[in-house]
Scaffold this motif. Structure first.
Motif, PDB file in Angstrom:
ATOM      1  N   GLY A  16       0.793  -1.222   0.000  1.00  0.00           N
ATOM      2  CA  GLY A  16       0.000   0.000   0.000  1.00  0.00           C
ATOM      3  C   GLY A  16       0.825   1.271   0.000  1.00  0.00           C
ATOM      4  O   GLY A  16       0.343   2.335  -0.378  1.00  0.00           O
ATOM      5  N   GLN A  17       2.083   1.175   0.419  1.00  0.00           N
ATOM      6  CA  GLN A  17       2.959   2.344   0.475  1.00  0.00           C
ATOM      7  C   GLN A  17       3.961   2.379  -0.677  1.00  0.00           C
ATOM      8  O   GLN A  17       4.687   3.348  -0.824  1.00  0.00           O
ATOM      9  CB  GLN A  17       3.717   2.375   1.793  1.00  0.00           C
ATOM     10  N   ALA A  18       4.030   1.329  -1.458  1.00  0.00           N
ATOM     11  CA  ALA A  18       4.992   1.248  -2.559  1.00  0.00           C
ATOM     12  C   ALA A  18       4.306   1.640  -3.862  1.00  0.00           C
ATOM     13  O   ALA A  18       4.066   0.811  -4.723  1.00  0.00           O
ATOM     14  CB  ALA A  18       5.565  -0.166  -2.643  1.00  0.00           C
ATOM     15  N   ARG A  19       3.980   2.914  -3.991  1.00  0.00           N
ATOM     16  CA  ARG A  19       3.311   3.386  -5.201  1.00  0.00           C
ATOM     17  C   ARG A  19       4.312   3.462  -6.353  1.00  0.00           C
ATOM     18  O   ARG A  19       5.469   3.875  -6.155  1.00  0.00           O
ATOM     19  CB  ARG A  19       2.685   4.746  -4.954  1.00  0.00           C
ATOM     20  N   PRO A  20       3.909   3.052  -7.550  1.00  0.00           N
ATOM     21  CA  PRO A  20       4.832   3.019  -8.694  1.00  0.00           C
ATOM     22  C   PRO A  20       5.527   4.347  -8.961  1.00  0.00           C
ATOM     23  O   PRO A  20       6.732   4.372  -9.210  1.00  0.00           O
ATOM     24  CB  PRO A  20       3.928   2.623  -9.869  1.00  0.00           C
ATOM     25  N   ALA A  21       4.820   5.456  -8.892  1.00  0.00           N
ATOM     26  CA  ALA A  21       5.440   6.760  -9.165  1.00  0.00           C
ATOM     27  C   ALA A  21       6.531   7.069  -8.145  1.00  0.00           C
ATOM     28  O   ALA A  21       7.600   7.578  -8.493  1.00  0.00           O
ATOM     29  CB  ALA A  21       4.387   7.858  -9.165  1.00  0.00           C
ATOM     30  N   ASP A  22       6.278   6.763  -6.883  1.00  0.00           N
ATOM     31  CA  ASP A  22       7.274   7.011  -5.839  1.00  0.00           C
ATOM     32  C   ASP A  22       8.489   6.108  -6.008  1.00  0.00           C
ATOM     33  O   ASP A  22       9.634   6.544  -5.855  1.00  0.00           O
ATOM     34  CB  ASP A  22       6.671   6.787  -4.447  1.00  0.00           C
TER      35      ASP A  22
END
Length: 40
Positions: A16-22
């Motif tokens: 949930g915290q590993a967003r692709p953009a980030d």
């Protein structure tokens, strides 16, 4: 001609915290640091 490259990244973040953009931004900043250190 079009080409595609795949890069794999390992992280300890929950999904949930590993967003692709980030993750992409983080990976590019790491590569930038590596390139500055190793290539003159």
């Amino acid at each position: 001609m079009t080409s595609r490259e795949t890069a794999y990244l390992t992280t300890s973040l929950p999904a949930g915290q590993a967003r692709p953009a980030d993750l992409g931004r983080w990976a590019r900043s790491e590569w930038h640091i590596e390139n500055r250190l190793h290539y003159v």
